[in-house]
Write a protein that holds these residues in place. Structure first.
Motif, PDB file in Angstrom:
ATOM      1  N   ASP A   1      21.230  54.278   7.591  1.00  0.00           N
ATOM      2  CA  ASP A   1      22.336  55.086   7.070  1.00  0.00           C
ATOM      3  C   ASP A   1      23.433  54.119   6.683  1.00  0.00           C
ATOM      4  OD1 ASP A   1      21.406  57.692   7.210  1.00  0.00           O
ATOM      5  OD2 ASP A   1      22.052  57.944   9.285  1.00  0.00           O
ATOM      6  N   LEU A   2      23.922  54.235   5.455  1.00  0.00           N
ATOM      7  CA  LEU A   2      25.009  53.383   4.980  1.00  0.00           C
ATOM      8  C   LEU A   2      26.329  54.123   5.159  1.00  0.00           C
ATOM      9  CD1 LEU A   2      23.297  51.977   1.789  1.00  0.00           C
ATOM     10  CD2 LEU A   2      23.700  50.794   3.948  1.00  0.00           C
ATOM     11  N   LEU A   3      27.339  53.405   5.604  1.00  0.00           N
ATOM     12  CA  LEU A   3      28.629  54.003   5.942  1.00  0.00           C
ATOM     13  C   LEU A   3      29.625  53.797   4.803  1.00  0.00           C
ATOM     14  CD1 LEU A   3      28.693  52.782   9.651  1.00  0.00           C
ATOM     15  CD2 LEU A   3      27.861  54.972   8.757  1.00  0.00           C
ATOM     16  N   GLU A   4      29.498  54.638   3.788  1.00  0.00           N
ATOM     17  CA  GLU A   4      30.347  54.531   2.594  1.00  0.00           C
ATOM     18  C   GLU A   4      31.830  54.667   2.912  1.00  0.00           C
ATOM     19  OE1 GLU A   4      28.422  57.779   0.636  1.00  0.00           O
ATOM     20  OE2 GLU A   4      27.355  56.420  -0.708  1.00  0.00           O
ATOM     21  N   GLU A   5      32.148  55.506   3.888  1.00  0.00           N
ATOM     22  CA  GLU A   5      33.555  55.728   4.218  1.00  0.00           C
ATOM     23  C   GLU A   5      34.151  54.547   4.976  1.00  0.00           C
ATOM     24  OE1 GLU A   5      31.135  57.066   7.643  1.00  0.00           O
ATOM     25  OE2 GLU A   5      30.960  57.318   5.484  1.00  0.00           O
ATOM     26  N   VAL A   6      33.324  53.692   5.544  1.00  0.00           N
ATOM     27  CA  VAL A   6      33.787  52.524   6.299  1.00  0.00           C
ATOM     28  C   VAL A   6      33.904  51.300   5.393  1.00  0.00           C
ATOM     29  CG1 VAL A   6      33.187  50.932   8.184  1.00  0.00           C
ATOM     30  CG2 VAL A   6      32.855  53.398   8.467  1.00  0.00           C
ATOM     31  N   ALA A   7      32.912  51.107   4.519  1.00  0.00           N
ATOM     32  CA  ALA A   7      32.858  49.909   3.660  1.00  0.00           C
ATOM     33  C   ALA A   7      32.382  50.288   2.258  1.00  0.00           C
ATOM     34  CB  ALA A   7      31.947  48.869   4.286  1.00  0.00           C
ATOM     35  N   PRO A   8      33.197  51.034   1.511  1.00  0.00           N
ATOM     36  CA  PRO A   8      32.744  51.566   0.218  1.00  0.00           C
ATOM     37  C   PRO A   8      32.325  50.496  -0.795  1.00  0.00           C
ATOM     38  CG  PRO A   8      35.100  51.941   0.531  1.00  0.00           C
ATOM     39  CD  PRO A   8      34.566  51.437   1.835  1.00  0.00           C
ATOM     40  N   LYS A   9      33.037  49.386  -0.868  1.00  0.00           N
ATOM     41  CA  LYS A   9      32.688  48.347  -1.852  1.00  0.00           C
ATOM     42  C   LYS A   9      31.381  47.658  -1.495  1.00  0.00           C
ATOM     43  CE  LYS A   9      37.465  47.565  -3.128  1.00  0.00           C
ATOM     44  NZ  LYS A   9      38.647  46.772  -2.896  1.00  0.00           N
ATOM     45  N   HIS A  10      31.186  47.384  -0.215  1.00  0.00           N
ATOM     46  CA  HIS A  10      29.958  46.735   0.228  1.00  0.00           C
ATOM     47  C   HIS A  10      28.754  47.660   0.042  1.00  0.00           C
ATOM     48  CE1 HIS A  10      32.878  44.041   2.039  1.00  0.00           C
ATOM     49  NE2 HIS A  10      31.906  43.170   2.218  1.00  0.00           N
ATOM     50  N   VAL A  11      28.914  48.928   0.415  1.00  0.00           N
ATOM     51  CA  VAL A  11      27.825  49.889   0.257  1.00  0.00           C
ATOM     52  C   VAL A  11      27.485  50.050  -1.223  1.00  0.00           C
ATOM     53  CG1 VAL A  11      27.172  52.320   0.521  1.00  0.00           C
ATOM     54  CG2 VAL A  11      28.212  51.086   2.437  1.00  0.00           C
ATOM     55  N   ALA A  12      28.488  50.122  -2.083  1.00  0.00           N
ATOM     56  CA  ALA A  12      28.237  50.245  -3.528  1.00  0.00           C
ATOM     57  C   ALA A  12      27.445  49.043  -4.043  1.00  0.00           C
ATOM     58  CB  ALA A  12      29.554  50.389  -4.286  1.00  0.00           C
ATOM     59  N   GLN A  13      27.798  47.856  -3.574  1.00  0.00           N
ATOM     60  CA  GLN A  13      27.110  46.649  -4.049  1.00  0.00           C
ATOM     61  C   GLN A  13      25.656  46.605  -3.577  1.00  0.00           C
ATOM     62  OE1 GLN A  13      29.110  43.570  -5.446  1.00  0.00           O
ATOM     63  NE2 GLN A  13      28.148  41.919  -4.306  1.00  0.00           N
ATOM     64  N   ILE A  14      25.419  46.866  -2.295  1.00  0.00           N
ATOM     65  CA  ILE A  14      24.033  46.756  -1.832  1.00  0.00           C
ATOM     66  C   ILE A  14      23.162  47.901  -2.352  1.00  0.00           C
ATOM     67  CG2 ILE A  14      24.549  45.298   0.147  1.00  0.00           C
ATOM     68  CD1 ILE A  14      24.322  47.636   1.968  1.00  0.00           C
ATOM     69  N   THR A  15      23.735  49.083  -2.558  1.00  0.00           N
ATOM     70  CA  THR A  15      22.924  50.161  -3.143  1.00  0.00           C
ATOM     71  C   THR A  15      22.621  49.869  -4.607  1.00  0.00           C
ATOM     72  OG1 THR A  15      24.892  51.531  -3.505  1.00  0.00           O
ATOM     73  CG2 THR A  15      23.605  51.971  -1.530  1.00  0.00           C
ATOM     74  N   ALA A  16      23.561  49.276  -5.332  1.00  0.00           N
ATOM     75  CA  ALA A  16      23.295  48.899  -6.726  1.00  0.00           C
ATOM     76  C   ALA A  16      22.191  47.839  -6.795  1.00  0.00           C
ATOM     77  CB  ALA A  16      24.567  48.381  -7.398  1.00  0.00           C
ATOM     78  N   LEU A  17      22.266  46.845  -5.924  1.00  0.00           N
ATOM     79  CA  LEU A  17      21.229  45.807  -5.898  1.00  0.00           C
ATOM     80  C   LEU A  17      19.869  46.400  -5.543  1.00  0.00           C
ATOM     81  CD1 LEU A  17      23.256  42.955  -4.158  1.00  0.00           C
ATOM     82  CD2 LEU A  17      22.430  42.948  -6.535  1.00  0.00           C
ATOM     83  N   ALA A  18      19.844  47.321  -4.575  1.00  0.00           N
ATOM     84  CA  ALA A  18      18.583  47.966  -4.191  1.00  0.00           C
ATOM     85  C   ALA A  18      18.032  48.809  -5.343  1.00  0.00           C
ATOM     86  CB  ALA A  18      18.783  48.819  -2.946  1.00  0.00           C
ATOM     87  N   ALA A  19      18.901  49.565  -5.996  1.00  0.00           N
ATOM     88  CA  ALA A  19      18.464  50.416  -7.114  1.00  0.00           C
ATOM     89  C   ALA A  19      17.902  49.590  -8.265  1.00  0.00           C
ATOM     90  CB  ALA A  19      19.628  51.281  -7.594  1.00  0.00           C
ATOM     91  N   GLU A  20      18.410  48.376  -8.430  1.00  0.00           N
ATOM     92  CA  GLU A  20      17.921  47.472  -9.484  1.00  0.00           C
ATOM     93  C   GLU A  20      16.663  46.714  -9.062  1.00  0.00           C
ATOM     94  OE1 GLU A  20      21.265  44.922 -10.210  1.00  0.00           O
ATOM     95  OE2 GLU A  20      22.501  46.570 -10.969  1.00  0.00           O
ATOM     96  N   GLY A  21      16.188  46.927  -7.833  1.00  0.00           N
ATOM     97  CA  GLY A  21      14.996  46.242  -7.350  1.00  0.00           C
ATOM     98  C   GLY A  21      15.227  44.800  -6.931  1.00  0.00           C
ATOM     99  N   LYS A  22      16.478  44.401  -6.792  1.00  0.00           N
ATOM    100  CA  LYS A  22      16.802  43.004  -6.469  1.00  0.00           C
ATOM    101  C   LYS A  22      16.359  42.597  -5.067  1.00  0.00           C
ATOM    102  CE  LYS A  22      19.222  42.192 -10.263  1.00  0.00           C
ATOM    103  NZ  LYS A  22      19.000  41.156 -11.220  1.00  0.00           N
ATOM    104  N   TYR A  23      16.288  43.546  -4.127  1.00  0.00           N
ATOM    105  CA  TYR A  23      15.884  43.211  -2.763  1.00  0.00           C
ATOM    106  C   TYR A  23      14.365  43.189  -2.577  1.00  0.00           C
ATOM    107  CZ  TYR A  23      20.706  43.694  -1.057  1.00  0.00           C
ATOM    108  OH  TYR A  23      22.056  43.539  -0.822  1.00  0.00           O
ATOM    109  N   ASP A  24      13.621  43.734  -3.535  1.00  0.00           N
ATOM    110  CA  ASP A  24      12.162  43.768  -3.412  1.00  0.00           C
ATOM    111  C   ASP A  24      11.611  42.345  -3.414  1.00  0.00           C
ATOM    112  OD1 ASP A  24      12.650  46.471  -3.624  1.00  0.00           O
ATOM    113  OD2 ASP A  24      11.669  46.709  -5.566  1.00  0.00           O
ATOM    114  N   GLY A  25      10.818  42.006  -2.397  1.00  0.00           N
ATOM    115  CA  GLY A  25      10.224  40.679  -2.303  1.00  0.00           C
ATOM    116  C   GLY A  25      11.108  39.640  -1.631  1.00  0.00           C
ATOM    117  N   VAL A  26      12.237  40.063  -1.058  1.00  0.00           N
ATOM    118  CA  VAL A  26      13.156  39.127  -0.399  1.00  0.00           C
ATOM    119  C   VAL A  26      12.794  39.038   1.086  1.00  0.00           C
ATOM    120  CG1 VAL A  26      15.574  38.689   0.214  1.00  0.00           C
ATOM    121  CG2 VAL A  26      14.985  39.494  -2.084  1.00  0.00           C
ATOM    122  N   VAL A  27      12.800  37.811   1.615  1.00  0.00           N
ATOM    123  CA  VAL A  27      12.360  37.553   2.985  1.00  0.00           C
ATOM    124  C   VAL A  27      13.501  37.648   4.001  1.00  0.00           C
ATOM    125  CG1 VAL A  27      10.542  36.012   2.160  1.00  0.00           C
ATOM    126  CG2 VAL A  27      12.736  35.037   2.879  1.00  0.00           C
TER     127      VAL A  27
END
Length: 182
Positions: free
Chosen positions: A36-62
């Motif tokens: 669960d991502l805490l948008e109300e606690v860290a909105p900029k960080h959550v926006a960045q990591i969800t954008a990276l995930a949606a773009e497939g950037k985390y796929d294949g990362v160790v």
């Protein structure tokens, strides 16, 4: 007491307001981790990591840095891909700008997800870590972005690294697919 109640209120409200991540992990650990991502606690960080995930950037990362009794770190989308030279893993980020710190009163307990950074508090970018055990010495110094709601058994099975540095040798565990959930 008031501080504890405010932390509990944020955590209790989190699932209703937070988007999440579903992470498929393979290696010594195999399975799904839900965060669960805490948008109300860290909105900029959550926006960045969800954008990276949606773009497939985390796929294949160790998971490049894993310290027994402490945490498992991943998310280096620049140098942390499986099959690449792992010597630089953990030194990169994404093509997005670094983020200003969004510190909170939420404690670093087991299953909490935080953003990794350099000595500069405003340097978090794409890397994050999941706590194996409480690490309250991190409280107020690293941005809390979420918490594991399912799959801590999978997190617990992630291949450990060297005792001091946490550097994983050999074949590290990998996030094969990271998806954003509602």
């Amino acid at each position: 007491m008031r501080k504890a109640l405010s932390i509990l209120a944020v955590l209790a409200a989190a699932p209703a307001f937070a988007s999440g991540l579903e992470i498929q992990i393979e290696g010594e650990a195999n399975g799904t981790v839900r965060i669960d991502l805490l948008e109300e606690v860290a909105p900029k960080h959550v926006a960045q990591i969800t954008a990276l995930a949606a773009e497939g950037k985390y796929d294949g990362v160790v998971f490049h840095r894993v310290i027994d009794g402490f945490m498992a770190q991943t998310g280096d989308v620049e140098f942390g891909r499986l099959g690449e030279d792992m010597r630089a893993a953990g030194t990169g980020g994404s093509d997005r700008p670094d983020l200003p710190a969004e510190f909170s009163d939420l404690p670093y307990d087991r299953g909490v997800v935080g953003m990794a950074r350099s000595q500069n508090p405003n340097s978090a970018n794409s890397q994050f870590f999941i706590m194996f055990e409480p690490g309250h010495f991190l409280n107020g110094q690293y941005t809390v972005v979420g918490r594991v709601t399912e799959g801590m058994d999978v997190v617990d099975a992630i291949k450990r690294g060297q005792p001091r540095s946490g550097s994983v040798t050999g074949k590290p565990d990998v996030m094969t697919k990271v998806t954003v959930t509602e």
